[in-house]
Design an enzyme around this catalytic site. Structure first.
Site, PDB file in Angstrom:
ATOM      1  N   GLU A 187       0.824  -1.203   0.000  1.00 27.76           N
ATOM      2  CA  GLU A 187       0.000   0.000   0.000  1.00 27.76           C
ATOM      3  C   GLU A 187       0.866   1.264   0.000  1.00 27.76           C
ATOM      4  OE1 GLU A 187      -2.734  -0.675  -1.096  1.00 27.76           O
ATOM      5  OE2 GLU A 187      -4.255  -0.547   0.488  1.00 27.76           O
ATOM      6  N   THR A 223      -5.354   7.189  -5.472  1.00 26.60           N
ATOM      7  CA  THR A 223      -5.414   7.325  -4.019  1.00 26.60           C
ATOM      8  C   THR A 223      -4.519   8.462  -3.533  1.00 26.60           C
ATOM      9  OG1 THR A 223      -5.859   4.966  -3.793  1.00 26.60           O
ATOM     10  CG2 THR A 223      -5.106   6.116  -1.831  1.00 26.60           C
TER      11      THR A 223
END
Length: 317
Positions: free
Chosen positions: A137, A189
């Site tokens: 991530e 993101t």
């Protein structure tokens, strides 16, 4: 275990890694939910030699260098703690589109470490696997967040009470149908994080805390009414929703059609809605189809439920 690593044609496994909905409206970076559909399919094999080899079965042009690939970065973290020399071949059939807001990077990260752990004889706990996969991530968004990773590995709905140290709480929930629309636009993101305010007013924070507590209590008490009342975000959604055409229309009309509520899935552009009954969830899908057809934006929809198994080894080769 060492014999498997050093044997030509080392064993392999196939893993299904589910899409996830992060935040669940009011729980920015602390709540997440795994979905039954869509799911990535990954095949991971032990190699004769140390190192990681990554291949893709899709056209997304994702990096194959381990340190630049979310699955590779996650495996490198696992290998660092394994200590013994080991190598993996990773073949990714990505069915969760990158940039969809449905945990695409989390699925690859989680699927890789779940498969590797199985091949090594399951020496690591689920919490360990979350810790490893958070490195993926960080590659994807620059931040080690776990709100997609935790439900992808644990299944169901998870609460991330703390990142450092990692503290994951699995939540129970009543049966819920999840309707998702993925407009075929991309919201990165990292970009969606940059537009967020760095400070919030105390009155907004208090309201948000109440909604998070109410949502968790609603899940655990099987109280659909409380779940619906708590699906409100006064901090993140007002800012991020401007990046998603049709968002306000979808949300209002979905609730008019009987949905309990919903909002942005992760950083978007996907939108999710929760419903008590399947027929309502399908009616919500019709609302979503109508809105994006009129807007002339390509889209994909899913009517699914909560995935309670998480990333799962389905085939041992």
């Amino acid at each position: 275990m060492a014999n498997d690593v050093n044997t030509p044609g080392g064993k392999g496994v196939q893993v299904f890694a589910p899409a996830t909905v992060a935040n669940l409206v009011c729980g920015f970076d602390v709540l997440g939910m795994a979905l039954q559909q869509p799911q990535d399919v990954m095949t991971v094999r032990l190699r004769e030699e140390p190192g990681i080899v990554i291949q893709h079965a899709d056209g997304y042009q994702l990096p194959v260098e381990p340190e630049k690939n979310v699955a590779g970065a996650s495996l490198l973290a696992l290998m660092d703690e394994w200590k013994e020399k080991v190598g993996f071949e990773v073949f990714i059939d990505k069915r969760i589109k990158p940039g969809s807001g449905l945990g695409s990077s989390a699925a690859s990260s989680a699927g890789a470490v779940v498969a590797a752990n199985h091949l090594l004889g399951n020496p690591f706990s689920k919490e360990d696997l979350v810790r490893f996969a958070m490195n993926g991530e960080k590659v994807a968004s620059g931040v080690k967040h776990a709100d997609n990773i935790a439900p992808c590995i644990y299944g169901g709905i998870t609460l991330i009470r703390s990142i450092f140290p990692l503290d994951i709480v699995q939540l129970t929930a009543p049966p819920l149908y999840v309707t998702v629309v993925h407009p075929q636009i991309e919201v990165r993101t990292s970009d969606a994080r940059q537009i967020l305010r760095k400070e919030v007013q105390l009155k907004a924070a208090i309201k948000q805390w109440g909604n998070i507590a109410g949502l968790v209590a609603g899940f655990m008490k099987n109280d659909y009414g409380l779940i619906g009342r708590s699906l409100e975000d006064v901090i993140i959604e007002p800012v991020r929703s401007i990046l998603i055409p049709g968002f306000d229309d979808v949300k209002k009309k979905s609730k008019d059609a009987g949905a309990l509520g919903g909002g942005i899935s992760g950083s978007g552009p996907s939108i999710f809605m929760l419903s008590k009954e399947e027929y309502v969830a399908k009616g919500v899908e019709e609302v979503m189809i109508d809105v994006y057809t009129r807007l002339g934006i390509e889209f994909k929809t899913y009517v699914t439920m909560i995935n309670y198994s998480g990333a799962k080894v389905v085939d041992v080769q």
